[in-house]
Design an enzyme around this catalytic site. Structure first.
Site, PDB file in Angstrom:
ATOM      1  N   LYS B  56       0.808  -1.221   0.000  1.00  0.00           N
ATOM      2  CA  LYS B  56       0.000   0.000   0.000  1.00  0.00           C
ATOM      3  C   LYS B  56       0.839   1.268   0.000  1.00  0.00           C
ATOM      4  CE  LYS B  56      -4.293  -1.670   0.495  1.00  0.00           C
ATOM      5  NZ  LYS B  56      -5.428  -1.322  -0.381  1.00  0.00           N
ATOM      6  N   SER B  81      -9.076   1.434   7.874  1.00  0.00           N
ATOM      7  CA  SER B  81      -8.592   0.976   9.173  1.00  0.00           C
ATOM      8  C   SER B  81      -7.395   0.065   8.964  1.00  0.00           C
ATOM      9  CB  SER B  81      -9.689   0.209   9.901  1.00  0.00           C
ATOM     10  OG  SER B  81     -10.098  -0.887   9.110  1.00  0.00           O
TER      11      SER B  81
END
Lengths: 317, 317
Positions: B56, B81
């Site tokens: 990511k 989250s």
């Protein structure tokens, strides 16, 4: 090699040439987070990525490759319930030799399976040193197999020392190399290798407080063999042999003990921050830094991660 | 880049040039034991070693580096989250920008701490998508911050695609590349990169059976967004967006679902055999091979390990 003559760096370089085609050149990893946390440059030599998951394969490979075809034809024997058993089994298989492994009957199933998986013949015995040695001696009498001790053997020591060669060849400007001490084979080999390449690099041993025979031996100058180890670092339960006591007395700049809490905390740090699996015996190295941060501040430190064989169903966290 | 135009390989190469100084070139690891077990050549691209422990960071870095100083001065916002939250927080910090992260109030403490540790400002909301979007919109209204979606964003997709560039540049003769599909950002980017470099390489998606929206969408040709995911692979709970559905429809050669049992078993295999820590979302790739061995026999397969962020106190084995 004359088994009475203490090896020198050239002997370790010879071992390296011999085993190079068979072992992994393991990576050296860093973590900017851990460097920041300890205000030091940490270089982790990852023997957890070695074949059989531990540095032990280097020593076993060198021992096996140092035997004649005739010796090999009679097989190899050792007593071990740990990484050396798997390492010797694989090294024997690699040369088409038979390995007899003496294991305590109460060894974990996973270790029995690993050794059997490499095609070795397991002989079970009572879980004490006397029974292990007696059973190994019976096999030797019966078969003429060559006994390969896990660390009290100069060919094994030279094999383990190749870890230090690879580390210092890749990072010649380290200030300190630190590694775990159990029977002392790994750090005997590494200290010879490192000191031979650079007298500027300090070499430290790391030991659990709960298995501190090497610490007591080296600090007192007397070879202490009586101890009742109690530590999670199951690769560091053994005591120094005369050979390793002699070499470490000469070569180690210092030795440190660490608590069980530090070992577990540092093992978890390595898992979480570096995303690699190391066994508790590997984590004693970082634990020394965690317990003595001032000694390592702003230094370039090579840490030897001895292996990564853990029971995932029985973790300490 | 025009946000309406689907990226091509050159856009991913541009992203690579942009983020190269900030991301890790992650290693590609192999295991002879796993190769033997599956009768294939497996090459694991280790994004578990990427900054923040997941691929990511590539996408977040490219998104942040694609903004002007003026845009950055107003800050960045996302709702997540998971790994994207930490990735965007670090990418923002790297450019001295403020990050606002909308997180469900019931997020695990460890994730809150990670995001806060990177200096981001956390805004809590109710644990549902509507509340997340509403809270993010409030922040945008209040601050003018730029919204960076976790995967429905072409700059993010191009960043993730650099994983594929690195893998195929290093191993150009792969037969297959397989990676996990959650929201589809990773495999959108990778499929564009890989197909642009070699039309001979097949690109497969891997998805948990318990979160098979992409499988159902791609097999039916209709973009399905309604699903109730139930899987241990907590990085793969999201559904395809219109952008990722369009790209994957065009680029994926096939997509496979795997059971929870396979995911857990393959996660354990990777941990035990490779001594690396991967999250369940990474293990779906090997699980596809375990469930479809004939398809991969004697093939060279690149497997994308998406990340290594797991709660060590709550393992499935």
């Amino acid at each position: 090699m004359n088994d009475l003559k203490i090896p020198v760096t050239a002997d370790i370089a010879s071992a390296y040439e011999k085993i190079k085609p068979y072992v992994h050149k393991t990576p050296v990893l860093s973590s900017s987070l851990l460097n920041k946390m300890f205000s030091a440059e940490l270089y982790f030599k990852c023997e957890n990525f070695q074949k059989v998951g531990a540095f032990k394969f280097r020593g076993a490979a060198n021992a096996v490759l140092s035997l004649s075809e005739e010796e090999l034809s009679r097989g190899l024997v050792t007593h071990s319930s740990g990484n050396h058993a798997a390492a010797l089994s694989l090294a024997a298989k690699m040369r088409g030799a038979k390995a007899y492994i003496v294991m305590p009957s109460n060894s974990p199933e996973v270790k029995k399976r690993a050794v059997a998986g490499y095609g070795a013949e397991i002989r079970y015995c009572e879980p004490n040193l006397r029974a292990r040695e007696d059973t190994a001696n019976e096999i030797i009498k019966e078969t003429g197999a060559a006994f390969i001790h896990a660390y009290d053997n100069f060919n094994v020591i030279c094999g383990q020392g190749t870890t230090g060669l690879e580390l210092v060849w890749e990072y010649p400007d380290l200030d300190i190399v630190i590694g775990p001490v159990g029977g002392g084979g790994l750090m005997s080999g590494i200290s010879i290798a490192v000191k031979g390449l650079s007298s500027d690099i300090k070499v430290y041993g790391a030991e659990p407080l709960g298995a501190d025979d090497a610490y007591r031996s080296l600090k007192s100058g007397r070879h202490i063999t009586h101890h009742k180890p109690d530590t999670i670092a199951d690769g560091l339960l053994t005591t120094l042999s005369k050979r390793t006591f002699t070499i470490l007395s000469e070569n180690l700049d210092d030795i440190f003990t660490v608590t069980e809490e530090s070992i577990i905390e540092c093992m978890r740090l390595i898992w979480e921050r570096m995303k690699i699996i190391v066994e508790p015996s590997s984590a004693v190295t970082l634990a020394v830094i965690a317990e003595n941060p001032a000694l390592f501040r702003n230094r370039k430190v090579g840490l030897v991660l001895s292996g990564g064989n853990v029971d995932l169903g029985n973790l300490p966290f």
